[in-house]
Motif scaffolding. Structure first.
Motif, short mmCIF file in Angstrom:
data_model
loop_
_atom_site.label_atom_id
_atom_site.label_comp_id
_atom_site.label_asym_id
_atom_site.label_seq_id
_atom_site.Cartn_x
_atom_site.Cartn_y
_atom_site.Cartn_z
N THR A 10 0.79 -1.36 -0.17
CA THR A 10 -0.07 0.02 -0.20
C THR A 10 0.82 1.36 0.11
OG1 THR A 10 -0.30 -0.32 2.55
CG2 THR A 10 -1.86 -1.29 1.09
N GLY A 11 2.21 0.83 -0.04
CA GLY A 11 2.88 2.07 -0.31
C GLY A 11 2.94 2.80 -1.80
N TRP A 12 3.67 3.71 -2.00
CA TRP A 12 3.45 4.54 -3.22
C TRP A 12 3.67 3.51 -4.36
CZ3 TRP A 12 6.48 9.84 -3.89
CH2 TRP A 12 5.95 10.68 -5.05
N LEU A 13 4.99 3.00 -4.35
CA LEU A 13 5.35 2.10 -5.65
C LEU A 13 4.46 0.86 -5.61
CD1 LEU A 13 8.96 2.93 -6.28
CD2 LEU A 13 7.08 3.93 -7.46
N SER A 15 1.70 -0.05 -4.40
CA SER A 15 0.36 0.21 -4.57
C SER A 15 0.19 0.29 -6.09
CB SER A 15 -0.36 1.41 -3.61
OG SER A 15 -1.70 1.75 -3.95
N ALA A 16 1.15 1.22 -6.68
CA ALA A 16 0.98 1.29 -8.16
C ALA A 16 1.05 0.08 -8.85
CB ALA A 16 1.86 2.28 -8.58
N SER A 69 8.96 -3.36 -1.82
CA SER A 69 8.75 -2.15 -2.11
C SER A 69 8.77 -1.45 -0.75
CB SER A 69 7.52 -1.83 -3.02
OG SER A 69 7.37 -0.65 -3.31
N ARG A 71 10.96 1.28 2.20
CA ARG A 71 12.20 2.23 2.31
C ARG A 71 13.31 1.63 2.53
NH1 ARG A 71 9.52 7.30 5.99
NH2 ARG A 71 7.96 7.61 4.47
N ASN A 112 9.58 5.05 -11.00
CA ASN A 112 9.48 6.38 -10.17
C ASN A 112 7.99 6.68 -10.12
OD1 ASN A 112 8.33 7.68 -12.68
ND2 ASN A 112 10.18 7.49 -13.80
N ALA A 113 7.57 7.99 -9.72
CA ALA A 113 6.35 8.19 -9.18
C ALA A 113 4.89 8.10 -10.22
CB ALA A 113 6.23 9.86 -8.61
N GLU A 116 2.10 5.73 -10.86
CA GLU A 116 0.64 5.83 -10.49
C GLU A 116 -0.29 5.92 -11.73
OE1 GLU A 116 0.06 9.23 -7.87
OE2 GLU A 116 1.00 8.18 -6.36
N SER A 120 5.56 5.12 -15.66
CA SER A 120 7.06 5.29 -15.17
C SER A 120 8.06 4.32 -16.09
CB SER A 120 7.12 4.09 -13.82
OG SER A 120 8.53 4.03 -13.33
#
Length: 261
Positions: A10-13, A15-16, A69, A71, A112-113, A116, A120
Motif C-alpha cells: 500500500t506504499g507509493w510504488l 500500490s501502483a 517495495s 524504504r 518512479n512516481a 501511478e 514510469s
C-alpha cells in the motif's frame, strides 16, 4: 505469470504495481499476495479477492516472486528468507550484496512516481542467477506501471535513481521557480501556476515520444532569435546545464553512498 507477493503493497510504488497488475489483467486477484504495516484491507483498488499475508515468512511461502517495495532503511528489519524465489527490489541504495542475504535470485529496478499513471520508466538490473524466464516475469511486472530496459551493470542503477527515479521532482522545481517569477512580477497565484503548468506540462508534451529531438527543438528556438532564445542563452550563461549536472551527480553519489553503508 507466477504468484506474486508485494511487501509494501500500500506504499507509493507497491500500490501502483498492485493496481496496474490487476487493472491490466496481468494477474488474477487470487495470485497476488500482499503485505503492509497496517494489515489487510477489505478492498484493494476495487478488488476483494487478493490474499493478505500475516508476515514476511507467510508471504514468501505463498509466492514464486517477491517484490520488495519498502524504504531502504526498513530492509534489515524484514529478515527476508526467499531461497528459490525471484526477488525484485525497488529499493534505492540497497545493493545486490546485501540483498543476496535473502537467498533469492536478485533483480533491482528503479521505478518512479509516474507508476501511478502507468508511465514510469523502470530500468532493471539482474544478477547472474536470474534466468531468461525470470527476465520475462520482470518485464511483465514492470509493464504494469510503464516501460523498462535491462541495464548492463548494477552501478547503472545509481544513475537511474538520480534521473528517471526522481520522477516529477525536477519539473516541480522548475515549476516553482517559474511561478515565483510570475508572482514577483504581479501575477495572481492562480495565473502564475497556470503559466508554469503551460510551460512545464504543456510544453513537455511536444517532446513525448521524441525526446532525442530536444537538441533540434532548442536549435529552432535559437535560430528564431526571439524572446525564448534570449532566455535560453541567459539560462545557459547562468549555469543551468551545470546546475542540472551537479544535481544529478549529487543524487548519484548519495545512492552509491547508501549502497556502501
Amino acid at each position: 505469470m507466477t504468484t506474486v507477493g508485494i511487501i509494501g503493497a500500500t506504499g507509493w510504488l507497491g500500490s501502483a504495481l498492485g493496481a496496474g497488475l490487476l487493472s491490466r489483467g496481468l494477474l488474477a486477484p487470487h495470485d497476488l499476495v500482499l503485505l503492509n504495516r497496517s494489515g489487510p484491507r477489505p478492498d484493494y483498488h476495487g478488488y476483494a479477492g487478493v490474499a493478505w499475508a500475516s508476515d514476511v515468512a507467510d508471504l514468501v511461502a505463498r509466492c514464486d516472486t517477491v517484490v520488495v517495495s519498502v524504504r531502504p532503511e526498513d530492509w534489515a528489519g524484514l529478515s527476508l528468507r526467499a531461497g528459490g524465489r525471484l526477488v525484485l527490489s525497488f529499493m534505492a541504495g540497497v545493493g545486490a550484496g546485501r540483498l543476496a542475504s535473502c537467498g533469492g535470485r536478485i533483480v533491482r529496478a528503479m521505478p518512479n512516481a509516474a507508476a501511478e499513471i502507468g508511465a514510469s520508466y523502470s530500468p532493471f538490473w539482474a544478477d547472474a542467477a536470474v534466468t531468461d524466464a525470470d527476465r520475462g516475469v520482470v518485464r511483465r511486472l514492470l509493464s504494469a506501471i510503464g516501460t523498462t530496459d535491462e541495464l548492463a551493470a548494477e552501478t547503472d542503477i545509481d544513475l537511474m535513481t538520480a534521473l528517471p527515479g526522481s520522477g516529477a521532482a525536477y519539473p516541480a522545481l522548475m515549476a516553482v521557480a517559474m511561478a515565483d517569477f510570475m508572482r514577483a512580477h504581479g501575477m495572481s497565484e492562480e495565473i502564475a501556476w497556470r503559466a508554469a503548468e503551460a510551460a512545464v506540462c504543456g510544453g513537455a508534451q511536444l517532446l513525448a515520444g521524441r525526446i532525442a529531438e530536444a537538441p533540434k527543438l532548442l536549435a529552432a528556438y535559437r535560430d528564431y532569435r526571439g524572446t525564448t532564445a534570449a532566455g535560453l542563452d541567459t539560462a545557459e550563461a547562468a549555469g543551468f546545464g551545470r546546475a542540472v549536472a551537479a544535481a544529478l551527480a549529487a543524487a548519484t553519489e548519495t545512492a552509491r553512498r547508501m549502497g556502501a553503508e
